[in-house]
Design a protein around this motif. Sequence first.
Motif, mmCIF file in Angstrom:
data_model
loop_
_atom_site.group_PDB
_atom_site.id
_atom_site.type_symbol
_atom_site.label_atom_id
_atom_site.label_comp_id
_atom_site.label_asym_id
_atom_site.label_seq_id
_atom_site.Cartn_x
_atom_site.Cartn_y
_atom_site.Cartn_z
ATOM 1 N N MET A 107 15.004 1.511 -1.631
ATOM 2 C CA MET A 107 15.071 2.931 -1.266
ATOM 3 C C MET A 107 14.047 3.764 -2.044
ATOM 4 O O MET A 107 13.443 4.692 -1.525
ATOM 5 N N ASN A 108 13.860 3.418 -3.325
ATOM 6 C CA ASN A 108 12.906 4.169 -4.142
ATOM 7 C C ASN A 108 11.490 4.112 -3.577
ATOM 8 O O ASN A 108 10.667 4.991 -3.848
ATOM 9 N N THR A 109 11.218 3.079 -2.787
ATOM 10 C CA THR A 109 9.887 2.935 -2.189
ATOM 11 C C THR A 109 9.513 4.156 -1.371
ATOM 12 O O THR A 109 8.363 4.599 -1.376
ATOM 13 N N TYR A 110 10.497 4.723 -0.675
ATOM 14 C CA TYR A 110 10.235 5.825 0.245
ATOM 15 C C TYR A 110 10.161 7.178 -0.460
ATOM 16 O O TYR A 110 9.971 8.211 0.198
ATOM 17 N N ASP B 273 3.032 7.152 -5.438
ATOM 18 C CA ASP B 273 1.944 6.280 -4.988
ATOM 19 C C ASP B 273 2.458 5.370 -3.877
ATOM 20 O O ASP B 273 2.680 4.176 -4.070
ATOM 21 N N TYR B 274 2.639 5.955 -2.718
ATOM 22 C CA TYR B 274 3.211 5.249 -1.570
ATOM 23 C C TYR B 274 2.222 4.217 -1.043
ATOM 24 O O TYR B 274 1.047 4.525 -0.830
ATOM 25 N N GLN B 275 2.700 2.989 -0.814
ATOM 26 C CA GLN B 275 1.805 1.898 -0.446
ATOM 27 C C GLN B 275 2.060 1.343 0.956
ATOM 28 O O GLN B 275 1.416 0.368 1.355
ATOM 29 N N LEU B 276 2.961 1.945 1.716
ATOM 30 C CA LEU B 276 3.315 1.380 3.028
ATOM 31 C C LEU B 276 2.536 1.988 4.186
ATOM 32 O O LEU B 276 2.879 1.786 5.343
ATOM 33 N N GLY B 277 1.502 2.753 3.886
ATOM 34 C CA GLY B 277 0.673 3.282 4.966
ATOM 35 C C GLY B 277 0.555 4.792 4.920
ATOM 36 O O GLY B 277 1.567 5.494 4.799
ATOM 37 N N SER B 278 -0.681 5.291 5.013
ATOM 38 C CA SER B 278 -0.909 6.727 5.032
ATOM 39 C C SER B 278 -0.589 7.293 6.414
ATOM 40 O O SER B 278 -0.400 6.543 7.385
ATOM 41 N N PHE B 279 -0.529 8.615 6.492
ATOM 42 C CA PHE B 279 -0.240 9.248 7.776
ATOM 43 C C PHE B 279 -1.418 9.056 8.726
ATOM 44 O O PHE B 279 -2.573 9.246 8.359
ATOM 45 N N GLN B 280 -1.110 8.678 9.968
ATOM 46 C CA GLN B 280 -2.128 8.490 10.997
ATOM 47 C C GLN B 280 -1.874 9.479 12.134
ATOM 48 O O GLN B 280 -0.800 9.496 12.723
ATOM 49 N N PHE C 92 4.992 7.646 7.867
ATOM 50 C CA PHE C 92 6.356 7.217 8.163
ATOM 51 C C PHE C 92 6.604 5.861 7.508
ATOM 52 O O PHE C 92 5.746 4.985 7.553
ATOM 53 N N PRO C 93 7.779 5.655 6.841
ATOM 54 C CA PRO C 93 8.946 6.541 6.751
ATOM 55 C C PRO C 93 9.129 7.177 5.356
ATOM 56 O O PRO C 93 10.246 7.218 4.840
ATOM 57 N N HIS C 94 8.071 7.650 4.742
ATOM 58 C CA HIS C 94 8.194 8.269 3.431
ATOM 59 C C HIS C 94 8.980 9.577 3.523
ATOM 60 O O HIS C 94 8.995 10.258 4.557
ATOM 61 N N PHE C 95 9.615 9.936 2.429
ATOM 62 C CA PHE C 95 10.382 11.186 2.348
ATOM 63 C C PHE C 95 9.570 12.396 2.788
ATOM 64 O O PHE C 95 10.051 13.263 3.516
#
Length: 246
Positions: free
Chosen positions: A1-4, A8-15, A131-134
């Motif tokens: 859960m802390n990932t979101y 330094d979010y690593q799951l993909g920038s906004f497109q 998505f799906p960052h806070f």
Amino acid sequence: MNTYFQKDYQLGSFQLFSMSHIVTLLVIAALGVCLFIFRRTLRKPGWNRTIRYTFVLILVISEISYHSWFISVRSWTPRYCLPLHLSDLSVYLVMILLFTKNLNLFKFLYFAGLGSALQAILTPDLGRYGFPHFRFFEFFISHGIVVLSCLLMVAAEKYKPTVRSLWVTFLLVNVYGGFIFLINRLLKSNYMYMMKKPGGGASLLDVLGPWPWYLLSAEAVTIVFFYLLYLPFWIAGKVREKKDHA
């Protein structure tokens, strides 16, 4: 859960116009359509208060969570986090509108709030937070509620903007812009993107020329956009005139 919630979010920038972006826009559009489909129900005092206060509650939670997140990741700074962008200021003004149903405030927010929120959700400045960052959810929820609140006033309260309020709003936005320019010089910030264009290459400002000329181009674009927002009411007025003379 802390990932979101990571800075330094690593799951993909906004497109821009990715599947998640398009689906989000469609959800907001669908909710807007529902406001008009169920407008008679929303005119009933009980339902009206429930929807308005629910919108306020969502906005309050959104703003608290927004600032809390920046504080928790040690990134809160007046250079970035103050609600001085027009779309961010509109969040607070919309809360007042939802409580008071003030017609003059609506006339301002229909152009300044709805216009800036639509521009924000169509070309978000979200950087690395896809998505799906806070930040993705918080951004679209807060700006989406601004859009829906303005449409609620049209559907449920039968409020209408005027050409006069269009130009008054344009004047007030320019006065506010002058104030923000001074704030930017003081804080070395970039509120309303008056000092430089947003990063990412997804903004309308990117096709309006270099600084400072894009600020002048944006003036013309703003007038055109305001008139596009007024267009449905102009068309409705012409239709009524034809019916009256039939």
